[in-house]
Design an enzyme around this catalytic site. Structure first.
Site, PDB file in Angstrom:
ATOM      1  CG  HIS A 189      -2.018  -1.022   1.126  1.00 62.46           C
ATOM      2  ND1 HIS A 189      -2.101  -2.120   1.953  1.00 62.46           N
ATOM      3  CD2 HIS A 189      -3.055  -1.144   0.267  1.00 62.46           C
ATOM      4  CE1 HIS A 189      -3.151  -2.847   1.628  1.00 62.46           C
ATOM      5  NE2 HIS A 189      -3.737  -2.286   0.618  1.00 62.46           N
ATOM      6  NE  ARG A 249      -6.802   1.447   0.574  1.00 62.17           N
ATOM      7  CZ  ARG A 249      -6.907   0.164   0.234  1.00 62.17           C
ATOM      8  NH1 ARG A 249      -7.604  -0.669   0.985  1.00 62.17           N
ATOM      9  NH2 ARG A 249      -6.309  -0.303  -0.861  1.00 62.17           N
ATOM     10  CG  ASP A 292     -10.948  -6.409  -0.967  1.00 56.99           C
ATOM     11  OD1 ASP A 292     -10.085  -7.304  -0.967  1.00 56.99           O
ATOM     12  OD2 ASP A 292     -11.194  -5.710   0.034  1.00 56.99           O
ATOM     13  CD  GLU A 343     -11.177 -10.368  -0.362  1.00 55.07           C
ATOM     14  OE1 GLU A 343     -11.318 -11.000  -1.432  1.00 55.07           O
ATOM     15  OE2 GLU A 343     -10.084  -9.928   0.013  1.00 55.07           O
ATOM     16  CD  GLU A 399      -7.327  -8.447   3.016  1.00 56.79           C
ATOM     17  OE1 GLU A 399      -8.005  -8.907   2.079  1.00 56.79           O
ATOM     18  OE2 GLU A 399      -6.614  -7.443   2.926  1.00 56.79           O
ATOM     19  CG  ASP A 450      -0.864 -11.653   3.949  1.00 60.79           C
ATOM     20  OD1 ASP A 450      -1.010 -10.877   3.000  1.00 60.79           O
ATOM     21  OD2 ASP A 450       0.254 -12.079   4.317  1.00 60.79           O
ATOM     22  CG  HIS A 508      -4.265 -10.771   1.343  1.00 64.35           C
ATOM     23  ND1 HIS A 508      -3.144 -10.122   1.796  1.00 64.35           N
ATOM     24  CD2 HIS A 508      -4.912  -9.907   0.556  1.00 64.35           C
ATOM     25  CE1 HIS A 508      -3.126  -8.895   1.318  1.00 64.35           C
ATOM     26  NE2 HIS A 508      -4.179  -8.746   0.562  1.00 64.35           N
ATOM     27  CD  GLU A 519      -5.620 -11.040  -3.526  1.00 60.74           C
ATOM     28  OE1 GLU A 519      -5.669 -11.596  -2.419  1.00 60.74           O
ATOM     29  OE2 GLU A 519      -5.897  -9.836  -3.689  1.00 60.74           O
TER      30      GLU A 519
HETATM   31  C1  LIG Z   1      -7.867  -3.879  -2.813  1.00 62.89           C
HETATM   32  C2  LIG Z   1      -8.050  -3.925  -1.309  1.00 62.89           C
HETATM   33  O1  LIG Z   1      -8.581  -2.669  -0.923  1.00 62.89           O
HETATM   34  C3  LIG Z   1      -6.746  -4.126  -0.565  1.00 62.89           C
HETATM   35  O2  LIG Z   1      -5.850  -3.096  -0.917  1.00 62.89           O
HETATM   36  C4  LIG Z   1      -6.090  -5.461  -0.863  1.00 62.89           C
HETATM   37  O3  LIG Z   1      -4.800  -5.467  -0.329  1.00 62.89           O
HETATM   38  C5  LIG Z   1      -6.703  -6.686  -0.190  1.00 62.89           C
HETATM   39  O4  LIG Z   1      -7.873  -6.481   0.513  1.00 62.89           O
HETATM   40  C6  LIG Z   1      -6.833  -7.839  -1.146  1.00 62.89           C
HETATM   41  O5  LIG Z   1      -7.689  -8.691  -0.919  1.00 62.89           O
HETATM   42  O6  LIG Z   1      -5.989  -7.903  -2.081  1.00 62.89           O
HETATM   43 MG    MG Z   2      -9.090  -8.248   0.557  1.00 59.97          MG
END
Ligand SMILES: C[C@H](O)[C@H](O)[C@@H](O)[C@@H](O)C(=O)O
Ligand code: MG
Length: 392
Positions: free
Chosen positions: A22, A48, A214, A240, A268, A291, A318, A338
């Protein structure tokens, strides 16, 4: 033949992309008006980063054995995580046999339980655990997926997360997960905009391409339930992380009330076998998404995934680059993976943890065959400005 003992554990911090993905520059889709729990404050709605999503930075953990072999891993955690690694966790590894993965994990977790259990502390612990798996793979001359039981499929298949599912489809991905841009504070107009975005992508991708939202913990139960029913018309495959990770009761009700055939997913920001046991026993979701750099590392992800497997729940970690790929390729209940689109316009495939991992593999036409290089098969880019704030 005995393995060389662990000589030293080192924790570095790095800024700018990488595992703290991020932490991006201006104009990146991943920081463009994405709904979050902070969206109820207008001043924190557009970005964010404005409320600190990238405040931690990347943690790099290196574990060096007496023969000079070095295992490493990257995760999110930055300087506070480096402090925990050097000041607290290192004592359970230095001078120890690198094959004692379970005992080391147990001592790291229960020695920090009084102030850890989830979040930053378990991120730090996860980074150490992943570096230990990388070291063990390098000492044995085998990829981590061999140590986990071997491949159950030849290649990985990916969905893509990013602002352009239509482009992801053209790149060969099986689906596109879109960030939700508007939360409850933006009322019916925001809900309409969310649905318009979904309708547009459905129009561009056709009926069969997976489309997901998401929601990054941004919604309340009522809004999330309404969204599932309105999005059902456009074939939303899953919703999600709609609610706070602590709202097990809300997830239970969302899963009960979502339209038949729509999947509810989360995890996650959950950690350890105990946290995921709660999600599973309360029947909160259809897919768990731990994750591996945040949930307790590879040692804990194995335990978490087995709990899910016993209940017929998929475990789709994740996105965490090679760290999740080596796991997913060895598990039947992880049939796809993913891939986070880290190009600012989500219009090309670039390595997820760039620039920290040398040799980081990326999907081609939505698929990836892992090499049999030892450990996680990547090397640390030492040109990224590694800083060791708590050197001993
Ligand atoms: C896209 C989402 O807002 C997050 O930035 C991402 O990191 C996460 O939630 C995801 O599932 O990849
Ligand atoms: Mg996510």
């Amino acid at each position: 033949m005995p393995f060389p003992l662990i000589r030293q554990v080192r924790a570095y911090v790095v800024r700018g992309g990488g595992a703290d993905y991020h932490d991006q520059g201006e104009g990146h889709w991943i920081d463009d008006h994405i709904a979050t729990p902070m969206s109820r404050y207008p001043e924190y709605r557009q970005s964010r980063q404005s409320f600190g999503i990238n405040v931690l930075g990347t943690l790099v953990v290196e574990i060096e054995a007496a023969d000079g072999t070095v295992g490493f891993a990257v995760t999110t955690g930055g300087e506070p995580a480096a402090y925990i690694v050097e000041k607290h966790l290192a004592r359970f590894l230095e001078g120890r046999d690198p094959t004692e993965i379970e005992k080391i994990w147990d001592q790291m977790y229960f020695s920090t339980q009084y102030y850890g259990r989830k979040g930053l502390v378990v991120n730090a612990l996860s980074g150490v655990d992943l570096a230990l798996w990388d070291l063990l793979g390098k000492l044995r001359g085998e990829p981590v997926y061999h140590l986990l039981g071997g491949k159950v499929r030849d290649e990985l298949t990916f969905y893509a997360t990013g602002a352009r599912p239509d482009l992801a489809q053209k790149m060969g991905f099986i689906g596109g997960k879109m960030p939700l841009h508007h939360g409850p504070a933006e009322g019916e107009e925001g809900l309409r905009k969310n649905l318009e975005e979904l309708a547009t992508m459905r129009e561009r991708t056709g009926e069969d391409f997976w489309l997901m939202f998401d929601c990054w913990m941004a919604l309340d139960l009522n809004y999330a339930t309404k969204l599932t029913h309105k999005a059902h018309e456009y074939g939303l495959k899953w919703i999600e992380e709609a609610l706070s990770p602590d709202d097990y009761w809300g997830y239970r009700d969302l899963k009960k009330n979502a339209p038949k055939g729509m999947l509810v997913t989360t995890g996650e920001h959950e950690a350890t076998r105990w946290g995921f046991r709660m999600l599973l026993e309360m029947e909160c979701c259809d897919i768990i998404q731990p994750d591996v750099g945040w949930c307790g590392g590879m040692t804990e992800l194995v335990k978490i995934s087995n709990l899910a497997d016993s209940r017929g729940v998929l475990c789709i970690p994740h996105g965490s680059s090679v760290y999740s790929y080596h796991f997913v390729v060895t598990r039947h209940n992880s049939p796809f993976a993913e891939f986070l689109m880290m190009a600012p316009k989500a219009d090309e495939v670039v390595p997820m943890f760039h620039p920290q991992l040398i040799g980081e593999p990326v999907p081609v036409n939505g698929k990836l065959k892992l090499s049999d290089a030892p450990g996680f098969g990547v090397e640390l880019n030492r040109e990224v400005g590694l800083h060791r704030p708590y050197a001993r």
